[in-house]
Scaffold this motif. Structure first.
Motif, PDB file in Angstrom:
ATOM      1  N   SER A 320       0.843  -1.191   0.000  1.00 42.23           N
ATOM      2  CA  SER A 320       0.000   0.000   0.000  1.00 42.23           C
ATOM      3  C   SER A 320       0.885   1.251   0.000  1.00 42.23           C
ATOM      4  O   SER A 320       1.795   1.368   0.815  1.00 42.23           O
ATOM      5  N   HIS A 321       0.608   2.154  -0.936  1.00 42.77           N
ATOM      6  CA  HIS A 321       1.388   3.392  -1.035  1.00 42.77           C
ATOM      7  C   HIS A 321       0.418   4.567  -1.100  1.00 42.77           C
ATOM      8  O   HIS A 321      -0.329   4.716  -2.067  1.00 42.77           O
ATOM      9  N   VAL A 322       0.421   5.378  -0.066  1.00 42.44           N
ATOM     10  CA  VAL A 322      -0.505   6.503   0.035  1.00 42.44           C
ATOM     11  C   VAL A 322       0.286   7.792   0.174  1.00 42.44           C
ATOM     12  O   VAL A 322       1.241   7.865   0.960  1.00 42.44           O
ATOM     13  N   VAL A 323      -0.084   8.819  -0.613  1.00 41.10           N
ATOM     14  CA  VAL A 323       0.577  10.129  -0.539  1.00 41.10           C
ATOM     15  C   VAL A 323      -0.477  11.209  -0.340  1.00 41.10           C
ATOM     16  O   VAL A 323      -1.477  11.246  -1.047  1.00 41.10           O
ATOM     17  N   ARG A 324      -0.237  12.083   0.640  1.00 41.89           N
ATOM     18  CA  ARG A 324      -1.126  13.201   0.900  1.00 41.89           C
ATOM     19  C   ARG A 324      -0.307  14.492   0.991  1.00 41.89           C
ATOM     20  O   ARG A 324       0.816  14.484   1.489  1.00 41.89           O
ATOM     21  N   ILE A 325      -0.887  15.595   0.515  1.00 40.72           N
ATOM     22  CA  ILE A 325      -0.277  16.917   0.662  1.00 40.72           C
ATOM     23  C   ILE A 325      -1.337  17.852   1.218  1.00 40.72           C
ATOM     24  O   ILE A 325      -2.442  17.935   0.680  1.00 40.72           O
ATOM     25  N   ASN A 326      -1.007  18.522   2.307  1.00 39.10           N
ATOM     26  CA  ASN A 326      -1.955  19.413   2.947  1.00 39.10           C
ATOM     27  C   ASN A 326      -1.399  20.833   3.002  1.00 39.10           C
ATOM     28  O   ASN A 326      -0.258  21.044   3.439  1.00 39.10           O
ATOM     29  N   TYR A 327      -2.193  21.771   2.539  1.00 40.86           N
ATOM     30  CA  TYR A 327      -1.809  23.184   2.570  1.00 40.86           C
ATOM     31  C   TYR A 327      -2.037  23.735   3.974  1.00 40.86           C
ATOM     32  O   TYR A 327      -3.153  23.718   4.493  1.00 40.86           O
ATOM     33  N   TYR A 328      -0.954  24.203   4.590  1.00 38.65           N
ATOM     34  CA  TYR A 328      -1.011  24.711   5.960  1.00 38.65           C
ATOM     35  C   TYR A 328      -0.192  26.000   6.008  1.00 38.65           C
ATOM     36  O   TYR A 328       1.037  25.970   6.197  1.00 38.65           O
ATOM     37  N   PRO A 329      -0.836  27.156   5.782  1.00 41.13           N
ATOM     38  CA  PRO A 329      -0.130  28.425   5.614  1.00 41.13           C
ATOM     39  C   PRO A 329       0.920  28.782   6.661  1.00 41.13           C
ATOM     40  O   PRO A 329       1.963  29.360   6.300  1.00 41.13           O
TER      41      PRO A 329
END
Length: 439
Positions: A320-329
């Motif tokens: 399982s390969h999961v990638v997340r990107i979250n914008y956090y100013p």
């Protein structure tokens, strides 16, 4: 035809113009960094061309020159910078806004940075939905806009008395695109530009202008851009080197270091979960699902190619390969990458690796821009053209010849790069076999 061993390399005489698409955090950090090094205010840490060495011959020969002494690379003093951007800010103002470098350092470099004012950009918000600006070119179609870029290139070269130029895409990630029928030939590509076809993204307009002008082009984003037959053919026809795509900086850099180590010891992988928080312009752009899709494709491909689950099914099938990107100013350019890696070893016993990489995205990217500019210029002076796979070392999604899978293992990539440099200078390639020491 491949370049011959000991190829003739034209000298790096005169000025080298480095044209940057985008004058944001990466570009201003790169320019300010080079200016700081020239002023003796800093060291070019992270740059292989400036700080790296290359072993020649046997280990017992003790021949380990600096790469910049081994090859006729352009000198930092001969670099001249230009850029296009959708905002009017000079490099000085853009660097302050980016918030990557300390204000004290930027103030010391105010004079050279203020001189760099961006040219009007080719921009269409439908390809980068979270950004808008007013420093934008206008024209009835995309071919007209490309010709405006070509005119900019000529004017910049003349005004700055440059002998040679390179172009690097350091702008935002565009929405996800797949190859289209209009990308097959140069003729169909140019017709699509005249027709304002949606399959021609702004990055492709820049790439086309560079290749038509005989200028090497490096793609620092995961955009499709030059990864289409029409532009690859144009590069080969005009004898122009190109490379890409997507600068290999934070989390993916760690993956290409760690994954080869796990595979080398035949340790299995159940899953690799990655999440990022970042607050710069890149984070804002990637907050749009269509732009994130482009980045996700780039990031997800790395482990599959390194671990080869089809070759090692007992170890890597269906991980399982999961990638997340979250914008956090609040984070600005100081990205944080979290990785949870579920591995297994002898007799199937489970283990875990946790990584918390607090990195500075533009600090890691800036020396990549420098190395690519110098190496692409070297390739041009050597008569190399088309895809430069030996520069895979710098990219998340390295370009290759059609039908050839990319090499993602960073250690193999570095060996490929250094062996290419040895080949160019007529030196023996190093295989690390080592049997000659035990005859």
């Amino acid at each position: 035809m491949p370049v011959k061993k000991g190829a003739k390399i034209a000298p790096a005489e005169g000025k080298l113009g480095v044209l940057l698409v985008g004058l944001g955090a990466v570009s201003t950090t790169f320019i300010a960094g080079v200016e700081a090094v020239k002023e003796g205010l800093a060291e070019p840490i992270g740059s292989l061309t400036q700080m790296g060495t290359i072993r020649l011959g046997k280990r017992t020969d003790n021949r380990v020159p600096a790469i910049k002494d081994f090859l006729p690379l352009a000198d930092l003093e001969d670099l001249v910078f230009g850029a296009w951007d959708i905002f009017h800010d000079s490099a000085y103002e853009a660097a302050l806004h980016a918030g990557v470098l300390e204000k004290d350092l930027i103030e010391k470099l105010k004079k050279p940075l203020q001189k760099i004012k961006p040219m009007k950009a080719v921009f269409d918000q439908s390809y980068v939905k979270r950004l808008s600006g007013t420093n934008i070119k206008k024209g009835k179609n995309k071919l007209v806009l490309a010709n405006q870029i070509i005119a900019d290139i000529k004017e910049f070269k003349k005004k700055n008395k440059c002998d040679r130029l390179v172009m690097v895409w350091a702008a935002s990630t565009e929405v996800f695109m797949k190859q289209h029928a209009v990308h097959r030939t140069t003729d169909s590509f140019e017709k699509a530009m005249r027709d304002n076809h949606k399959a021609i993204a702004p990055s492709m307009v820049y790439a086309y202008a560079a290749l038509k002008s005989g200028i090497p082009f490096a793609n620092g984003a995961p955009n499709l851009t030059v990864d289409v037959p029409a532009l690859m053919d144009l590069a080969n026809q005009n004898g122009v080197p190109l490379c890409g795509k997507d600068f290999k900086t934070g989390q993916t850099l760690m993956k290409t270091i760690l994954a080869p180590g796990l595979k080398s010891r035949m340790l299995g992988l159940h899953g690799w979960y990655s999440t990022n928080i970042l607050g710069n312009r890149d984070g804002e752009v990637l907050d749009d699902p269509d732009s994130f899709k482009t980045k996700e494709e780039s990031k997800l491909s790395v482990l599959e190619y390194i671990l080869q689950p089809e070759v090692y099914p007992q170890l890597y099938k269906n991980f399982s390969h999961v990638v997340r990107i979250n914008y956090y100013p609040p984070r600005g350019d100081n990205k944080e990458g979290w990785d949870n890696i579920d591995i297994f070893g002898w007799l199937g016993y489970k283990m875990q690796i946790k990584i918390d990489f607090l990195c500075r995205d533009s600090i890691l990217a800036a020396p990549i821009v420098l190395d690519l500019a110098l190496f692409m210029d070297l390739a041009q002076r050597t008569g190399m053209k088309g895809v430069q796979e030996w520069l895979s070392f710098y990219f998340k999604s390295p370009m290759t010849a059609p039908g050839l899978y990319p090499e993602h293992d960073i250690f193999i990539q570095l060996m490929k790069l250094k062996n290419t440099l040895r080949h160019l200078r007529g030196e023996d390639l190093i295989t690390h076999l080592g049997l000659e020491y035990y005859d």
